[in-house]
Design a protein around this motif. Structure first.
Motif, PDB file in Angstrom:
ATOM      1  N   SER A  76      -1.847  82.101 -38.918  1.00 48.72           N
ATOM      2  CA  SER A  76      -1.327  82.534 -37.620  1.00 48.72           C
ATOM      3  C   SER A  76       0.090  82.054 -37.285  1.00 48.72           C
ATOM      4  CB  SER A  76      -2.276  82.052 -36.515  1.00 48.72           C
ATOM      5  OG  SER A  76      -2.247  80.629 -36.443  1.00 48.72           O
ATOM      6  N   VAL A 119       4.072  81.982 -37.675  1.00 52.57           N
ATOM      7  CA  VAL A 119       5.211  82.764 -38.181  1.00 52.57           C
ATOM      8  C   VAL A 119       6.069  81.942 -39.155  1.00 52.57           C
ATOM      9  CG1 VAL A 119       7.351  83.941 -37.502  1.00 52.57           C
ATOM     10  CG2 VAL A 119       5.269  84.233 -36.124  1.00 52.57           C
ATOM     11  N   THR A 154      -2.027  91.098 -32.244  1.00 52.28           N
ATOM     12  CA  THR A 154      -0.954  90.404 -31.530  1.00 52.28           C
ATOM     13  C   THR A 154       0.162  91.350 -31.067  1.00 52.28           C
ATOM     14  OG1 THR A 154       0.859  88.833 -31.925  1.00 52.28           O
ATOM     15  CG2 THR A 154      -0.034  89.886 -33.863  1.00 52.28           C
ATOM     16  N   ASP A 155       0.866  90.930 -30.027  1.00 52.43           N
ATOM     17  CA  ASP A 155       2.031  91.701 -29.560  1.00 52.43           C
ATOM     18  C   ASP A 155       3.121  91.762 -30.628  1.00 52.43           C
ATOM     19  OD1 ASP A 155       2.820  89.007 -29.367  1.00 52.43           O
ATOM     20  OD2 ASP A 155       3.421  89.115 -27.257  1.00 52.43           O
ATOM     21  N   GLU A 156       3.089  90.806 -31.578  1.00 58.29           N
ATOM     22  CA  GLU A 156       4.173  90.735 -32.571  1.00 58.29           C
ATOM     23  C   GLU A 156       4.218  91.969 -33.477  1.00 58.29           C
ATOM     24  OE1 GLU A 156       5.053  87.060 -34.417  1.00 58.29           O
ATOM     25  OE2 GLU A 156       4.322  85.897 -32.728  1.00 58.29           O
ATOM     26  N   ASN A 163       1.529  85.595 -26.352  1.00 55.81           N
ATOM     27  CA  ASN A 163       1.410  84.179 -26.744  1.00 55.81           C
ATOM     28  C   ASN A 163       0.392  83.425 -25.891  1.00 55.81           C
ATOM     29  OD1 ASN A 163       4.100  85.015 -27.779  1.00 55.81           O
ATOM     30  ND2 ASN A 163       4.175  82.886 -28.442  1.00 55.81           N
ATOM     31  N   GLU A 182       1.694  72.750 -34.210  1.00 55.42           N
ATOM     32  CA  GLU A 182       2.858  73.356 -34.868  1.00 55.42           C
ATOM     33  C   GLU A 182       3.430  74.441 -33.965  1.00 55.42           C
ATOM     34  OE1 GLU A 182       1.372  75.390 -38.400  1.00 55.42           O
ATOM     35  OE2 GLU A 182      -0.003  76.586 -37.188  1.00 55.42           O
ATOM     36  N   LEU A 202       3.674  71.542 -29.569  1.00 58.20           N
ATOM     37  CA  LEU A 202       4.685  70.756 -30.298  1.00 58.20           C
ATOM     38  C   LEU A 202       5.640  70.087 -29.312  1.00 58.20           C
ATOM     39  CD1 LEU A 202       5.996  70.026 -33.098  1.00 58.20           C
ATOM     40  CD2 LEU A 202       7.448  72.005 -32.774  1.00 58.20           C
ATOM     41  N   PRO A 256      12.659  70.497 -31.024  1.00 59.11           N
ATOM     42  CA  PRO A 256      13.511  71.459 -31.736  1.00 59.11           C
ATOM     43  C   PRO A 256      13.472  72.853 -31.085  1.00 59.11           C
ATOM     44  CG  PRO A 256      11.500  71.062 -32.986  1.00 59.11           C
ATOM     45  CD  PRO A 256      11.424  70.192 -31.777  1.00 59.11           C
ATOM     46  N   ILE A 257      14.640  73.303 -30.625  1.00 58.26           N
ATOM     47  CA  ILE A 257      14.756  74.627 -29.986  1.00 58.26           C
ATOM     48  C   ILE A 257      15.501  75.539 -30.948  1.00 58.26           C
ATOM     49  CG2 ILE A 257      15.617  75.905 -27.963  1.00 58.26           C
ATOM     50  CD1 ILE A 257      13.522  73.761 -27.240  1.00 58.26           C
ATOM     51  N   TYR A 258      14.850  76.619 -31.368  1.00 59.04           N
ATOM     52  CA  TYR A 258      15.474  77.526 -32.329  1.00 59.04           C
ATOM     53  C   TYR A 258      16.599  78.338 -31.670  1.00 59.04           C
ATOM     54  CZ  TYR A 258      11.156  76.879 -35.132  1.00 59.04           C
ATOM     55  OH  TYR A 258      10.113  76.369 -35.847  1.00 59.04           O
ATOM     56  N   ASN A 261      15.150  83.093 -26.462  1.00 58.44           N
ATOM     57  CA  ASN A 261      14.065  84.024 -26.840  1.00 58.44           C
ATOM     58  C   ASN A 261      12.965  83.902 -25.794  1.00 58.44           C
ATOM     59  OD1 ASN A 261      15.558  82.987 -29.259  1.00 58.44           O
ATOM     60  ND2 ASN A 261      14.509  84.738 -30.146  1.00 58.44           N
ATOM     61  N   ARG A 282       9.056  84.682 -24.374  1.00 57.75           N
ATOM     62  CA  ARG A 282       7.656  84.968 -24.701  1.00 57.75           C
ATOM     63  C   ARG A 282       6.893  85.210 -23.404  1.00 57.75           C
ATOM     64  NH1 ARG A 282       9.913  85.753 -28.649  1.00 57.75           N
ATOM     65  NH2 ARG A 282       9.524  85.044 -30.784  1.00 57.75           N
ATOM     66  N   ARG A 331      15.134  80.707 -36.351  1.00 52.88           N
ATOM     67  CA  ARG A 331      14.116  81.265 -37.245  1.00 52.88           C
ATOM     68  C   ARG A 331      14.642  82.593 -37.797  1.00 52.88           C
ATOM     69  NH1 ARG A 331       8.538  82.567 -34.217  1.00 52.88           N
ATOM     70  NH2 ARG A 331       7.924  80.479 -34.872  1.00 52.88           N
ATOM     71  N   HIS A 337      13.997  86.227 -36.035  1.00 52.84           N
ATOM     72  CA  HIS A 337      13.380  85.771 -34.781  1.00 52.84           C
ATOM     73  C   HIS A 337      13.355  86.879 -33.718  1.00 52.84           C
ATOM     74  CE1 HIS A 337      13.307  82.078 -31.835  1.00 52.84           C
ATOM     75  NE2 HIS A 337      12.231  82.849 -31.727  1.00 52.84           N
TER      76      HIS A 337
HETATM   77  O1  TDX Z   1       9.723  74.287 -32.983  1.00 55.68           O
HETATM   78  C1  TDX Z   1       9.806  75.422 -32.458  1.00 55.68           C
HETATM   79  N1  TDX Z   1      10.925  75.740 -31.736  1.00 55.68           N
HETATM   80  C2  TDX Z   1      11.107  76.953 -31.162  1.00 55.68           C
HETATM   81  O2  TDX Z   1      12.142  77.205 -30.518  1.00 55.68           O
HETATM   82  C3  TDX Z   1       8.749  76.410 -32.584  1.00 55.68           C
HETATM   83  C4  TDX Z   1       7.497  76.111 -33.359  1.00 55.68           C
HETATM   84  C5  TDX Z   1       8.945  77.631 -31.978  1.00 55.68           C
HETATM   85  N2  TDX Z   1      10.093  77.910 -31.306  1.00 55.68           N
HETATM   86  C6  TDX Z   1      10.226  79.234 -30.659  1.00 55.68           C
HETATM   87  C7  TDX Z   1       9.949  80.422 -31.547  1.00 55.68           C
HETATM   88  C8  TDX Z   1       9.385  81.431 -30.575  1.00 55.68           C
HETATM   89  O3  TDX Z   1      10.445  82.120 -29.927  1.00 55.68           O
HETATM   90  O4  TDX Z   1       9.232  79.284 -29.638  1.00 55.68           O
HETATM   91  C9  TDX Z   1       8.645  80.590 -29.540  1.00 55.68           C
HETATM   92  C10 TDX Z   1       7.161  80.491 -29.776  1.00 55.68           C
HETATM   93  O5  TDX Z   1       6.976  80.122 -31.134  1.00 55.68           O
HETATM   94  P1  TDX Z   1       5.502  80.009 -31.782  1.00 55.68           P
HETATM   95  O6  TDX Z   1       4.693  79.047 -30.987  1.00 55.68           O
HETATM   96  O7  TDX Z   1       5.678  79.750 -33.237  1.00 55.68           O
HETATM   97  O8  TDX Z   1       4.900  81.446 -31.468  1.00 55.68           O
HETATM   98  P2  TDX Z   1       5.339  82.917 -31.889  1.00 55.68           P
HETATM   99  O9  TDX Z   1       6.206  82.929 -33.068  1.00 55.68           O
HETATM  100  O10 TDX Z   1       5.852  83.600 -30.655  1.00 55.68           O
HETATM  101  O11 TDX Z   1       3.902  83.499 -32.308  1.00 55.68           O
HETATM  102  C11 TDX Z   1       2.723  83.199 -31.502  1.00 55.68           C
HETATM  103  O12 TDX Z   1       2.407  84.260 -30.649  1.00 55.68           O
HETATM  104  C12 TDX Z   1       1.859  85.423 -31.197  1.00 55.68           C
HETATM  105  C13 TDX Z   1       1.533  82.847 -32.365  1.00 55.68           C
HETATM  106  O13 TDX Z   1       1.863  81.782 -33.247  1.00 55.68           O
HETATM  107  C14 TDX Z   1       1.038  84.036 -33.123  1.00 55.68           C
HETATM  108  O14 TDX Z   1      -0.146  83.713 -33.862  1.00 55.68           O
HETATM  109  C15 TDX Z   1       0.718  85.135 -32.148  1.00 55.68           C
HETATM  110  O15 TDX Z   1       0.352  86.287 -32.823  1.00 55.68           O
END
Ligand code: TDX
Ligand code: NAD
Length: 342
Positions: free
Chosen positions: A91, A93, A131-133, A185, A194, A199, A211-213, A218, A220, A279, A282
């Motif tokens: 699950s 990404v 998922t919405d993804e 989400n 994770e 996290l 850590p902010i990507y 972005n 959600r 990412r 992304h």
């Molecule tokens: O360390 C991080 N820093 C960061 O900026 C992580 C882990 C994520 N991010 C960002 C990436 C995304 O824009 O945060 C947002 C959310 O990230 P995730 O928690 O990895 O979720 P996402 O990629 O949106 O996917 C989630 O939602 C849809 C679930 O993991 C999926 O299983 C689901 O299908």
């Protein structure tokens, strides 16, 4: 439950985040229904998330792989399932970018194995948790509806979109009674640290960097996990076979704002925020139009965004043992690897 004489339900991936929340609320709500949990117990599966229900005589756990055809056939031979909810998946990404093959094995092939078993042995209803993804990324306006084109951008979302197509095809071609839910989400108790919200909480509690990507902008659309579980229950009982239902929380927020909110709830300084490499691929923004499930099936989310965040932050404060055990084990190796690559 209406329209479905439910005595036995197969829940796959029930030791994961959403699956464990689903099983707990389902057993409470549907007394006497036999719940069979099939889970491989990958790094993300944790039986501690089901603590307290092990003694329930209606609950049965099987450790196994949904892609293991012989195992799945044996299970379908042993039980007759009135319903199946397929949560089992890889699950995350970021992991799908580091190594996609487990995503294809479980999310694509595993779903096909379950569909084939359902075809051979019969099942009342087969709900594929999606998922919405699968819809890809939105610009600054608009929302995903059920008729938005499928445009997955990550190996994870491509594998989930493939599974959706299989569920559709097994209904159209073989008459397996499938339904698909696509949710935004989730957040709440028992989410593997994770994922973004746990996290951020776990790092802030340990005074580690968050850590902010990319630029952190972005967006959600967050939904409290119990609201998703309730939507699945409603679609399972009242949804129309062959249909797709979008499920969203209606809470859009940029990642950087979410991280700031968590820091403020925990009384931690914004100096913990750290912008890191983005990412690849992304998706910029997700937002769900849930009007179909709201109007046709009468579901709507109950938990307010602020209330849900308070519940979640407090849960991670009170349940440090649960996530610290995870962080000190296999996950730490993965996190180190991913983080050092930046
Ligand atoms: O360390 C991080 N820093 C960061 O900026 C992580 C882990 C994520 N991010 C960002 C990436 C995304 O824009 O945060 C947002 C959310 O990230 P995730 O928690 O990895 O979720 P996402 O990629 O949106 O996917 C989630 O939602 C849809 C679930 O993991 C999926 O299983 C689901 O299908
Ligand atoms: P998770 O990673 O927390 O849990 C997945 C579970 O599946 C784990 O218990 C794992 O052991 C099990 N599993 C993995 N591979 C398996 C296999 N081959 N056979 C049997 N079990 C296996 O995931 P989650 O966040 O609870 O997501 C559950 C489902 O919901 C997934 O299908 C995911 O795509 C979907 N979904 C998640 C979100 C979200 O925000 N987390 C949103 C929309 C949809």
């Amino acid at each position: 439950m209406t329209g479905l004489n439910l005595k036995t339900i197969l829940v796959t991936g029930g030791a994961g985040f959403i699956g464990s929340n689903f099983i707990r609320t389902f057993l409470d709500k549907h007394k006497g229904v036999e719940v069979i949990n099939l889970d491989k117990l990958t790094y993300a599966g944790n039986l501690e998330s089901l603590h307290g229900i092990d003694g329930n005589p209606s609950y049965h756990f099987y450790r196994g792989d949904i892609a293991d055809e012989a195992f799945v056939r044996r299970l379908f031979n042993e039980w007759h399932f009135d319903a199946l909810v397929n949560f089992a998946a890889e699950s995350h990404v970021d992991r799908s970018i580091l190594g996609p093959s487990a995503f294809i094995d479980t999310n694509v092939r595993g779903t096909m194995v379950l569909l084939e078993a359902a075809r051979e042995f019969g099942v009342g209803r087969f709900l594929q948790v999606s998922t919405d993804e699968v819809y890809g990324s939105l610009g600054q306006t608009g929302k995903f509806t059920e008729s938005t084109h499928i445009s997955p951008n990550s190996p994870y979302s491509a594998s989930k979109a493939s599974a959706d197509m299989l569920a559709r095809a097994w209904w159209k071609t073989f008459g397996v009674p499938t339904l698909i839910t696509r949710c935004s989400n989730n957040y709440g108790p028992f989410q593997f640290p994770e994922k973004f919200i746990p996290l951020m909480i776990a790092n802030a509690l340990r005074n580690k960097k968050l850590p902010i990507y990319g630029d952190g902008m972005n967006v959600r659309d967050w939904i409290y996990v119990e609201d998703h579980c309730e939507a699945i229950d409603v679609v399972l009982s009242k949804g129309k076979i062959g249909e797709v239902y979008n499920i969203g929380g209606g809470n859009e927020i940029a990642n950087i704002e979410m991280a700031r909110l968590i820091l403020s709830k925990l009384g931690k300084p914004e100096s913990l925020l750290e912008f890191v490499k983005d990412r690849p691929g992304h998706d910029r923004r997700y937002a769900m139009d849930s009007s179909k499930v709201e109007i046709e099936l009468g579901w709507k989310p109950n938990q307010s965004f602020r209330g849900g965040i308070d519940l979640t932050v407090n849960w991670y404060i009170k349940n440090e043992n649960w996530w610290k055990r995870i962080i000190s084990g296999e996950y730490q190796k993965y996190y180190k690897l991913q983080y050092e690559e930046r």
